[in-house]
Design a protein around this motif. Sequence first.
Motif, PDB file in Angstrom:
ATOM      1  N   TYR A 116       0.834  -1.200   0.000  1.00  0.00           N
ATOM      2  CA  TYR A 116       0.000   0.000   0.000  1.00  0.00           C
ATOM      3  C   TYR A 116       0.873   1.256   0.000  1.00  0.00           C
ATOM      4  O   TYR A 116       0.645   2.184  -0.768  1.00  0.00           O
ATOM      5  CB  TYR A 116      -0.929  -0.002   1.218  1.00  0.00           C
ATOM      6  CG  TYR A 116      -1.583   1.337   1.474  1.00  0.00           C
ATOM      7  CD1 TYR A 116      -2.715   1.719   0.776  1.00  0.00           C
ATOM      8  CD2 TYR A 116      -1.034   2.221   2.403  1.00  0.00           C
ATOM      9  CE1 TYR A 116      -3.306   2.959   0.998  1.00  0.00           C
ATOM     10  CE2 TYR A 116      -1.618   3.459   2.629  1.00  0.00           C
ATOM     11  CZ  TYR A 116      -2.751   3.829   1.919  1.00  0.00           C
ATOM     12  OH  TYR A 116      -3.314   5.051   2.142  1.00  0.00           O
ATOM     13  N   ARG A 174       1.160   4.023  -2.835  1.00  0.00           N
ATOM     14  CA  ARG A 174       0.798   5.396  -2.476  1.00  0.00           C
ATOM     15  C   ARG A 174       1.921   6.368  -2.841  1.00  0.00           C
ATOM     16  O   ARG A 174       1.679   7.408  -3.458  1.00  0.00           O
ATOM     17  CB  ARG A 174       0.501   5.500  -0.974  1.00  0.00           C
ATOM     18  CG  ARG A 174       0.011   6.884  -0.536  1.00  0.00           C
ATOM     19  CD  ARG A 174      -0.183   6.959   0.970  1.00  0.00           C
ATOM     20  NE  ARG A 174       1.083   7.101   1.671  1.00  0.00           N
ATOM     21  CZ  ARG A 174       1.723   8.263   1.843  1.00  0.00           C
ATOM     22  NH1 ARG A 174       1.217   9.377   1.364  1.00  0.00           N
ATOM     23  NH2 ARG A 174       2.857   8.305   2.500  1.00  0.00           N
ATOM     24  N   ASP A 211       2.549   6.039  -7.085  1.00  0.00           N
ATOM     25  CA  ASP A 211       1.447   6.409  -7.979  1.00  0.00           C
ATOM     26  C   ASP A 211       0.658   7.635  -7.506  1.00  0.00           C
ATOM     27  O   ASP A 211       0.217   8.427  -8.319  1.00  0.00           O
ATOM     28  CB  ASP A 211       0.482   5.230  -8.148  1.00  0.00           C
ATOM     29  CG  ASP A 211       1.115   4.076  -8.898  1.00  0.00           C
ATOM     30  OD1 ASP A 211       2.050   4.315  -9.682  1.00  0.00           O
ATOM     31  OD2 ASP A 211       0.679   2.938  -8.693  1.00  0.00           O
ATOM     32  N   TYR A 212       0.497   7.792  -6.210  1.00  0.00           N
ATOM     33  CA  TYR A 212      -0.303   8.905  -5.697  1.00  0.00           C
ATOM     34  C   TYR A 212       0.560  10.149  -5.454  1.00  0.00           C
ATOM     35  O   TYR A 212       0.189  11.247  -5.814  1.00  0.00           O
ATOM     36  CB  TYR A 212      -1.018   8.475  -4.414  1.00  0.00           C
ATOM     37  CG  TYR A 212      -1.909   9.534  -3.818  1.00  0.00           C
ATOM     38  CD1 TYR A 212      -3.127   9.852  -4.414  1.00  0.00           C
ATOM     39  CD2 TYR A 212      -1.536  10.204  -2.665  1.00  0.00           C
ATOM     40  CE1 TYR A 212      -3.953  10.832  -3.872  1.00  0.00           C
ATOM     41  CE2 TYR A 212      -2.354  11.176  -2.115  1.00  0.00           C
ATOM     42  CZ  TYR A 212      -3.562  11.484  -2.723  1.00  0.00           C
ATOM     43  OH  TYR A 212      -4.369  12.457  -2.175  1.00  0.00           O
ATOM     44  N   LYS A 213       1.724   9.948  -4.830  1.00  0.00           N
ATOM     45  CA  LYS A 213       2.604  11.069  -4.519  1.00  0.00           C
ATOM     46  C   LYS A 213       3.633  11.343  -5.620  1.00  0.00           C
ATOM     47  O   LYS A 213       4.350  12.329  -5.551  1.00  0.00           O
ATOM     48  CB  LYS A 213       3.346  10.804  -3.195  1.00  0.00           C
ATOM     49  CG  LYS A 213       2.437  10.639  -1.983  1.00  0.00           C
ATOM     50  CD  LYS A 213       1.747  11.919  -1.596  1.00  0.00           C
ATOM     51  CE  LYS A 213       2.736  12.824  -0.919  1.00  0.00           C
ATOM     52  NZ  LYS A 213       2.125  14.074  -0.450  1.00  0.00           N
ATOM     53  N   HIS A 214       3.738  10.463  -6.585  1.00  0.00           N
ATOM     54  CA  HIS A 214       4.654  10.605  -7.729  1.00  0.00           C
ATOM     55  C   HIS A 214       6.128  10.652  -7.323  1.00  0.00           C
ATOM     56  O   HIS A 214       6.923  11.368  -7.923  1.00  0.00           O
ATOM     57  CB  HIS A 214       4.290  11.832  -8.576  1.00  0.00           C
ATOM     58  CG  HIS A 214       2.872  11.818  -9.027  1.00  0.00           C
ATOM     59  ND1 HIS A 214       2.402  10.952  -9.986  1.00  0.00           N
ATOM     60  CD2 HIS A 214       1.801  12.541  -8.608  1.00  0.00           C
ATOM     61  CE1 HIS A 214       1.110  11.150 -10.158  1.00  0.00           C
ATOM     62  NE2 HIS A 214       0.718  12.096  -9.333  1.00  0.00           N
ATOM     63  N   CYS A 220      11.189   6.800  -2.920  1.00  0.00           N
ATOM     64  CA  CYS A 220      10.349   5.866  -2.168  1.00  0.00           C
ATOM     65  C   CYS A 220      11.222   4.966  -1.290  1.00  0.00           C
ATOM     66  O   CYS A 220      10.926   4.766  -0.109  1.00  0.00           O
ATOM     67  CB  CYS A 220       9.514   5.031  -3.134  1.00  0.00           C
ATOM     68  SG  CYS A 220       8.458   3.808  -2.351  1.00  0.00           S
ATOM     69  N   ARG A 233       0.776  -4.218  -7.409  1.00  0.00           N
ATOM     70  CA  ARG A 233      -0.003  -3.899  -8.606  1.00  0.00           C
ATOM     71  C   ARG A 233      -0.716  -5.129  -9.144  1.00  0.00           C
ATOM     72  O   ARG A 233      -1.873  -5.053  -9.569  1.00  0.00           O
ATOM     73  CB  ARG A 233       0.911  -3.327  -9.692  1.00  0.00           C
ATOM     74  CG  ARG A 233       1.271  -1.895  -9.452  1.00  0.00           C
ATOM     75  CD  ARG A 233       2.116  -1.288 -10.549  1.00  0.00           C
ATOM     76  NE  ARG A 233       1.806  -1.787 -11.864  1.00  0.00           N
ATOM     77  CZ  ARG A 233       2.698  -1.983 -12.825  1.00  0.00           C
ATOM     78  NH1 ARG A 233       3.963  -1.713 -12.621  1.00  0.00           N
ATOM     79  NH2 ARG A 233       2.334  -2.428 -13.990  1.00  0.00           N
ATOM     80  N   HIS A 243      -0.331  12.349   5.269  1.00  0.00           N
ATOM     81  CA  HIS A 243      -0.577  10.920   5.497  1.00  0.00           C
ATOM     82  C   HIS A 243       0.458  10.287   6.420  1.00  0.00           C
ATOM     83  O   HIS A 243       0.557   9.079   6.503  1.00  0.00           O
ATOM     84  CB  HIS A 243      -0.620  10.165   4.164  1.00  0.00           C
ATOM     85  CG  HIS A 243      -1.762  10.597   3.309  1.00  0.00           C
ATOM     86  ND1 HIS A 243      -3.059  10.259   3.586  1.00  0.00           N
ATOM     87  CD2 HIS A 243      -1.801  11.366   2.207  1.00  0.00           C
ATOM     88  CE1 HIS A 243      -3.857  10.790   2.678  1.00  0.00           C
ATOM     89  NE2 HIS A 243      -3.109  11.473   1.833  1.00  0.00           N
TER      90      HIS A 243
END
Length: 104
Positions: free
Chosen positions: A25, A29, A32-35, A41, A60, A95
Amino acid sequence: MPQVTEFFPTGKTKKEPVVIGLDAYEVIRLLDYKHYTQEQCAARMNISRTTVTRIYEEGRQKVAQALVEGRRLVIEGGDVAVCTAPRPECAGEPHCCHRQGKDE
């Protein structure tokens, strides 16, 4: 912990749920969400870039399986450690695990 940990398909299904770990997750996150880049990462999660790649591919695949097969998606467990105090890289991060329940 994400605020939402289960996603249900519309309609009835008797198939077993697909479970992704908290590590998957968080990788999804961040990428894909925060780029974030995979390197960013990896640094954020204190793991290697190759581990990020492996976790991302597995996560994925599981999300795709849940979507295509109409299965419930559950986020739980995994090989994770939650930090016990805010870290500098958490500044301004809505988050961050230390901000659960705050400003929401």
